[in-house]
Motif scaffolding. Structure first.
Motif: not given
Ligand SMILES: Nc1ncnc2c1ncn2[C@@H]1O[C@H](COP(=O)(O)OP(=O)(O)OP(=O)(O)O)[C@@H](O)[C@H]1O
Length: 287
Positions: A22-24, A48-55, A62-64, A227-229
């Motif tokens: 959760r971010f806020g 885009n924005g699905a959450g891949k980088t967060t996982v 990098f995140y807890k 990966e996007h490709d």
């Molecule tokens: N540090 C953060 N603080 C607040 N919101 C965040 C943070 N990191 C990611 N988010 C939000 O979490 C959601 C998922 O983001 P994330 O970057 O994980 O998606 P993604 O699938 O990797 O996107 P992309 O393909 O565009 O790189 C988005 O709505 C993003 O704005």
């Protein structure tokens, strides 16, 4: 945190269970679970924005995570709970390495030096952290020779031997990507996490990347990539997991995922009630 060994299947290198972040007010990842098998290439895809980088950021420390459990099982059966480790411990103890979306090389150092720097920790350990150790200990000399051998091995695998003495910053983009991956391999990972490795590559560079990733997998190292490709994902992955709005919508072989109406709908951006329509079109073979 090491949990020692237990009876969990040793075929699974990474088990993510009920992960939430959760971010806020935003639930970026919501009760997400998946497994990556040892020796396979697993791709994490999604719009885009699905959450891949967060996982990825949760796996690599990098995140807890807000909730959930991330278990890494090494070849010898040793388990680590990654959500309880700091990022450097995840690399050093659990043996997880990663690359980033933007290239992070030492651009002023040569290609070979980049691969040797990656082995700095192992070399310092062999020196006993003393100047005498650096100068005379047989253990250090042996470790130093092994580091050079390893660097040469990955230079060859990444097809960079001819550029070994050039500054890393002078390499073409695709070669820099391969160098980054070779550098990560020099740290001896069991799991290699790659964040969009094919981004910005031309078709020739993309093919060279695929060859390198296959040779890494053939050595028994597991790969998790974002990966996007789609052509890269479908060509090189053994297993694909699809995220949308922080939740898993599909999980299986590339063929299974490619034909999953929910995945098609997510990528086309259609509403839930249109998924049935896509299912019918798939049955009729019109898409
Ligand atoms: N540090 C953060 N603080 C607040 N919101 C965040 C943070 N990191 C990611 N988010 C939000 O979490 C959601 C998922 O983001 P994330 O970057 O994980 O998606 P993604 O699938 O990797 O996107 P992309 O393909 O565009 O790189 C988005 O709505 C993003 O704005």
């Amino acid at each position: 945190m090491s949990l020692g060994t237990n009876s969990m299947s040793n075929d699974t290198i990474l088990k993510v269970e009920h992960l939430s972040m959760r971010f806020g007010g935003l639930m970026a990842i919501n009760d997400f679970s998946f497994e990556a098998k040892r020796g396979e290439i697993t791709a994490l895809i999604g719009p885009n924005g699905a959450g891949k980088t967060t996982v990825f950021n949760c796996i690599t420390g990098f995140y807890k995570p807000t909730m959930g459990m991330i278990t890494l099982t090494q070849r010898d059966g040793e388990h680590y709970l990654l959500e309880r480790l700091r990022d450097f411990e995840i690399t050093k103890l659990a043996r997880v390495s990663r690359t980033f979306q933007n290239i992070r090389l030492f651009s002023g150092l040569t290609v070979l030096e980049n691969l040797l720097v990656a082995q700095h920790n192992a070399l310092m350990k062999a020196s006993g952290y003393t100047i005498l150790g650096l100068l005379g200990l047989p253990a250090y000399r042996k470790a130093s020779a092994a580091a050079i051998d390893k660097a040469k091995y990955w230079l060859d695998k990444a097809n960079l031997t001819e550029r070994a003495d050039d500054p890393a910053g002078d390499l073409p983009y695709g070669a820099q990507r391969r160098l980054e991956i070779a550098r990560a391999m020099c740290t001896g990972p069991e799991l290699l996490c790659l964040d969009e490795p094919a981004a910005g590559l031309n078709p020739r560079e993309s093919a060279a990347l695929n060859t390198l990733l296959h040779s890494i997998r053939d050595e028994g190292v597991s790969i998790l990539l974002i990966e996007h490709d789609m052509s890269v994902v479908m060509e090189i992955s053994d297993h694909v997991v699809v995220l949308e709005y922080g939740q898993k919508i599909s999980d299986g072989t590339p063929d299974h995922v490619k034909n999953d109406p929910k995945v098609i709908a997510a990528y086309l951006g259609v509403e839930d009630d249109e998924v049935e329509e896509i299912e019918e079109q798939l049955d009729e073979g019109t898409i």
